[in-house]
Design a protein around this motif. Structure first.
Motif, PDB file in Angstrom:
ATOM      1  N   VAL A 183       0.832  -1.206   0.000  1.00  0.00           N
ATOM      2  CA  VAL A 183       0.000   0.000   0.000  1.00  0.00           C
ATOM      3  C   VAL A 183       0.865   1.254   0.000  1.00  0.00           C
ATOM      4  CG1 VAL A 183      -1.702   1.302   1.332  1.00  0.00           C
ATOM      5  CG2 VAL A 183      -1.921  -1.189   1.100  1.00  0.00           C
ATOM      6  N   ALA A 184       1.834   1.308   0.915  1.00  0.00           N
ATOM      7  CA  ALA A 184       2.681   2.501   0.995  1.00  0.00           C
ATOM      8  C   ALA A 184       3.493   2.692  -0.276  1.00  0.00           C
ATOM      9  CB  ALA A 184       3.611   2.388   2.209  1.00  0.00           C
ATOM     10  N   GLY A 185       4.043   1.602  -0.830  1.00  0.00           N
ATOM     11  CA  GLY A 185       4.846   1.718  -2.047  1.00  0.00           C
ATOM     12  C   GLY A 185       4.044   2.270  -3.205  1.00  0.00           C
ATOM     13  N   ASN A 186       2.799   1.759  -3.410  1.00  0.00           N
ATOM     14  CA  ASN A 186       1.974   2.262  -4.520  1.00  0.00           C
ATOM     15  C   ASN A 186       1.600   3.720  -4.316  1.00  0.00           C
ATOM     16  OD1 ASN A 186       1.841  -0.072  -6.127  1.00  0.00           O
ATOM     17  ND2 ASN A 186       0.207  -0.943  -4.877  1.00  0.00           N
ATOM     18  N   LEU A 187       1.240   4.095  -3.091  1.00  0.00           N
ATOM     19  CA  LEU A 187       0.861   5.482  -2.846  1.00  0.00           C
ATOM     20  C   LEU A 187       2.046   6.423  -3.029  1.00  0.00           C
ATOM     21  CD1 LEU A 187      -1.501   5.135   0.269  1.00  0.00           C
ATOM     22  CD2 LEU A 187      -2.122   5.377  -2.144  1.00  0.00           C
ATOM     23  N   VAL A 188       3.232   6.029  -2.558  1.00  0.00           N
ATOM     24  CA  VAL A 188       4.415   6.884  -2.712  1.00  0.00           C
ATOM     25  C   VAL A 188       4.798   7.004  -4.183  1.00  0.00           C
ATOM     26  CG1 VAL A 188       6.886   7.043  -2.217  1.00  0.00           C
ATOM     27  CG2 VAL A 188       5.275   6.469  -0.387  1.00  0.00           C
ATOM     28  N   ASP A 189       4.748   5.887  -4.925  1.00  0.00           N
ATOM     29  CA  ASP A 189       5.073   5.950  -6.351  1.00  0.00           C
ATOM     30  C   ASP A 189       4.166   6.913  -7.080  1.00  0.00           C
ATOM     31  OD1 ASP A 189       7.157   4.191  -6.175  1.00  0.00           O
ATOM     32  OD2 ASP A 189       5.989   2.416  -6.704  1.00  0.00           O
ATOM     33  N   ARG A 208      -2.479   4.352 -16.377  1.00  0.00           N
ATOM     34  CA  ARG A 208      -1.221   3.794 -15.904  1.00  0.00           C
ATOM     35  C   ARG A 208      -1.449   2.510 -15.144  1.00  0.00           C
ATOM     36  NH1 ARG A 208       3.822   6.683 -15.859  1.00  0.00           N
ATOM     37  NH2 ARG A 208       4.015   5.705 -13.830  1.00  0.00           N
ATOM     38  N   GLY A 209      -1.809   1.448 -15.541  1.00  0.00           N
ATOM     39  CA  GLY A 209      -1.818   0.207 -14.778  1.00  0.00           C
ATOM     40  C   GLY A 209      -2.858   0.139 -13.690  1.00  0.00           C
ATOM     41  N   ILE A 210      -2.579  -0.690 -12.674  1.00  0.00           N
ATOM     42  CA  ILE A 210      -3.590  -0.978 -11.669  1.00  0.00           C
ATOM     43  C   ILE A 210      -3.041  -0.802 -10.256  1.00  0.00           C
ATOM     44  CG2 ILE A 210      -4.865  -2.561 -13.156  1.00  0.00           C
ATOM     45  CD1 ILE A 210      -3.468  -4.849 -11.799  1.00  0.00           C
ATOM     46  N   GLY A 211      -2.067   0.095 -10.066  1.00  0.00           N
ATOM     47  CA  GLY A 211      -1.449   0.264  -8.751  1.00  0.00           C
ATOM     48  C   GLY A 211      -2.447   0.657  -7.688  1.00  0.00           C
ATOM     49  N   LEU A 212      -3.275   1.688  -7.925  1.00  0.00           N
ATOM     50  CA  LEU A 212      -4.230   2.126  -6.918  1.00  0.00           C
ATOM     51  C   LEU A 212      -5.365   1.134  -6.752  1.00  0.00           C
ATOM     52  CD1 LEU A 212      -4.408   5.965  -7.584  1.00  0.00           C
ATOM     53  CD2 LEU A 212      -3.226   4.755  -5.756  1.00  0.00           C
ATOM     54  N   ALA A 213      -5.702   0.429  -7.828  1.00  0.00           N
ATOM     55  CA  ALA A 213      -6.730  -0.610  -7.705  1.00  0.00           C
ATOM     56  C   ALA A 213      -6.256  -1.718  -6.768  1.00  0.00           C
ATOM     57  CB  ALA A 213      -7.070  -1.178  -9.076  1.00  0.00           C
ATOM     58  N   LEU A 214      -4.982  -2.096  -6.886  1.00  0.00           N
ATOM     59  CA  LEU A 214      -4.427  -3.104  -5.981  1.00  0.00           C
ATOM     60  C   LEU A 214      -4.370  -2.571  -4.546  1.00  0.00           C
ATOM     61  CD1 LEU A 214      -1.530  -4.717  -8.023  1.00  0.00           C
ATOM     62  CD2 LEU A 214      -3.664  -5.780  -7.310  1.00  0.00           C
ATOM     63  N   THR A 215      -4.070  -1.302  -4.418  1.00  0.00           N
ATOM     64  CA  THR A 215      -4.052  -0.707  -3.078  1.00  0.00           C
ATOM     65  C   THR A 215      -5.412  -0.828  -2.407  1.00  0.00           C
ATOM     66  OG1 THR A 215      -2.326   0.853  -3.729  1.00  0.00           O
ATOM     67  CG2 THR A 215      -3.683   1.451  -1.824  1.00  0.00           C
ATOM     68  N   GLU A 236      -9.983   0.812   4.073  1.00  0.00           N
ATOM     69  CA  GLU A 236     -10.430   1.619   2.946  1.00  0.00           C
ATOM     70  C   GLU A 236      -9.313   2.572   2.567  1.00  0.00           C
ATOM     71  OE1 GLU A 236     -11.718   2.230   0.128  1.00  0.00           O
ATOM     72  OE2 GLU A 236     -13.761   1.805   0.834  1.00  0.00           O
ATOM     73  N   VAL A 237      -9.416   3.115   1.358  1.00  0.00           N
ATOM     74  CA  VAL A 237      -8.472   4.125   0.890  1.00  0.00           C
ATOM     75  C   VAL A 237      -9.270   5.224   0.218  1.00  0.00           C
ATOM     76  CG1 VAL A 237      -8.096   2.904  -1.291  1.00  0.00           C
ATOM     77  CG2 VAL A 237      -6.395   4.567  -0.489  1.00  0.00           C
ATOM     78  N   ALA A 238      -8.856   6.485   0.443  1.00  0.00           N
ATOM     79  CA  ALA A 238      -9.577   7.623  -0.113  1.00  0.00           C
ATOM     80  C   ALA A 238      -8.572   8.709  -0.473  1.00  0.00           C
ATOM     81  CB  ALA A 238     -10.612   8.149   0.878  1.00  0.00           C
ATOM     82  N   VAL A 239      -9.041   9.664  -1.271  1.00  0.00           N
ATOM     83  CA  VAL A 239      -8.185  10.758  -1.701  1.00  0.00           C
ATOM     84  C   VAL A 239      -8.945  12.064  -1.535  1.00  0.00           C
ATOM     85  CG1 VAL A 239      -8.920  10.507  -4.110  1.00  0.00           C
ATOM     86  CG2 VAL A 239      -6.783  11.705  -3.578  1.00  0.00           C
TER      87      VAL A 239
END
Length: 537
Positions: A425-431, A490-497, A507-510
């Protein structure tokens, strides 16, 4: 010499079947017409011959002479007059003993009268069919009574039954013409129908259609991808086993609309689209689905859509693992690039004789490295997550982005499974934050990790342009990054998160601030992911 039997074509079989149906219908019409004609003849002629027989039985001359000797000569003119005037087939008179005393057919005079019913001999009337002299006749037998009511004899009048052809032609003067016209119209209609069906089946014969259907079923249920077909009204017309399993559709789903099947959200938008679409990513019931939709159009007429589905859940897991190796490679490359730059600086200072500057530069690098390590070690006690942030710091520096830790960051050592999901989770969000902030002036990314007894919260802020309000949910369901908010997928990074967070009951939100975007993710720790996910249901 072997003679092969030629099979009839589909149009030929249909033509013969239709003609057979027409013949059966015409035959049924003919039979019904005959039955109606027979019923009409029995009713009308039965009443007529009964009335004629009663009229003759009440004739005074017949009642007076029936018991006299040799009544045939006296009664013959009366019987022939009745035969001629009424158009019947026979008129017969018998005495009280049943002996024929006079008849239009003189050959039967002196013989016994055939009785239609035993009650006729006791003075009762009767009407029905009798066979007289080889001819079947509709006859009426009426008793002859004296003025005192005494039974004197019997009068029988019969009319010959018509043949089937006579009844058919008598049913209607134009019945034959009508049947012929119906046969012609039926034959022509059958031929036109056969040609139309031949065109609609694209000229294929039944065995070819059967083979095509069998091959289609084998292909649909044999491939590893899901297949879903919809008509223009968004009703399900076809789905194979894989598609039914991936979309969790019932066995009886064919023929029902998407709304009736409970399909909604992003999945509904992809399936219900009109045009072609490729590699659409949908998160459905914990599965990462890649969907390709193709519109079916024939002769300018839209017939519906066919959508194929691939389950990329396991592939996404492999991509995540591969991403870890790729991240390590990027880290080594970034560090090599950083070390090369530092060595170039040291080499340049040495060549110019600035040895004191070399010592000060090396001491500054050591203090910077030690300060980062000390801070990470003090606030992030889990080595896996700390190593991840260290690697992301080098990558961010290469792209001129400052990666910093929030002063509120505090993370203890975690279970290896918890640490792996937290790192994902942290890696995808930081990227995504680095991608969004890169290129700006004084670009920065801030990471905050907060932990309580049962969960971890990850907050990643960046100095990028933020996420458009209409995409605050789409970025997670469609698999966008923050760059995708500006137009690029760009791929599915946030979807995987989001998938990892949901699996762990979080949950994850922006949200957007004046500085940029803020991604906040929460996930449970300290218990199996399946248990955490079950608790949130």
């Amino acid at each position: 010499m072997v003679v092969t039997r030629r099979q009839l074509t589909l149009s030929g079989e249909l033509l013969l079947l239709q003609l057979a149906i027409v013949v059966l219908v015409l035959g049924a019409v003919g039979v019904i017409s005959l039955a109606q004609s027979a019923a009409t003849f029995d009713r009308v002629e039965g009443r007529r011959v009964s009335a004629l027989a009663e009229q003759a039985a009440w004739n005074p001359l017949l009642r007076a002479r029936i018991q006299q000797p040799a009544p045939a000569e006296v009664l013959a003119p009366l019987l022939h007059s009745t035969l001629t005037q009424s158009g019947v087939s026979s008129v017969t008179v018998a005495d009280v003993h049943g002996k024929i005393v006079s008849a239009t057919n003189t050959t039967i005079v002196g013989t016994a009268l055939p009785l239609g019913h035993e009650g006729v001999a006791r003075g009762r009337g009767w009407s029905g069919y009798l066979v007289l002299d080889g001819e079947r006749e509709l006859s009426a037998q009426v008793p002859v009574l004296s003025t005192q009511g005494r039974h004197l004899g019997t009068v029988m009048i019969g009319v010959r039954a018509p043949t089937a052809w006579q009844r058919l032609s008598g049913a209607s003067p134009y019945l034959v013409v009508h049947l012929g016209t119906a046969s012609l119209i039926g034959g022509l209609g059958s031929w036109l129908l056969a040609r139309r069906i031949k065109r609609q089946t694209l000229g294929m014969e039944p065995r070819e259609i059967t083979g095509l259907a069998e091959h289609r079923e084998a292909m649909l249920h044999g491939i590893a991808e899901g297949v879903v077909a919809l008509d223009p009204q968004l009703r399900l017309t076809l789905v194979n086993d894989v598609g039914r399993r991936l979309l969790d559709l019932p066995e009886s789903g064919v023929g029902r609309s998407l709304s009736a099947l409970g399909v909604s959200g992003r999945l509904y938008d992809v399936l219900a689209g009109e045009g072609d679409s490729r590699d659409e990513i949908v998160i459905h019931r914990g599965n990462v689905l890649v969907m390709n939709r193709m519109a079916i159009v024939k002769d300018g007429r839209r017939l519906g859509t066919v959508t194929t589905l691939r389950d990329r859940t396991e592939l996404a897991q492999l991509e995540r693992e591969l991403g870890a190796f790729r991240g390590t490679t990027e880290l080594l490359r970034a560090q090599a690039h950083e070390f090369a730059n530092q060595l170039h600086i040291i080499s340049g200072l040495s060549q110019t004789g600035e040895y004191d500057e070399v010592v000060r530069y090396i001491r500054a690098l050591r203090r910077h490295k030690e300060s980062l390590d000390v801070r990470l070690a003090a606030t992030v006690r889990d080595t896996a997550v700390a190593a991840l942030l260290m690697a992301k710091s080098s990558l961010a520096a290469e792209r001129h982005v400052r990666l910093r830790l929030s002063e509120r960051t505090a993370l203890d050592r975690l279970d290896p499974m918890d640490a792996a999901d937290l790192a994902t989770v942290a890696g995808n969000l930081v990227d995504n934050a680095i991608d969004a902030a890169a290129g700006g002036e004084a670009a920065w990314v801030e990471v905050e990790l907060r932990q309580d007894a049962a969960s971890v919260e990850i907050v990643v802020r960046d100095s990028g342009p933020g996420v458009a309000p209409e995409l605050d949910q789409e970025v997670f369901t469609r698999g966008f990054t923050t760059k995708a908010a500006q137009g690029g997928e760009r791929g599915i990074g946030l979807a995987l998160t989001r998938l990892v967070c949901h699996r762990r009951g979080g949950e994850v939100a922006v949200t957007n601030t004046a500085d940029g975007a803020v991604f906040t993710a929460r996930m449970s720790i300290g218990r199996p992911a399946d248990e955490a996910m079950e608790t949130t249901r």
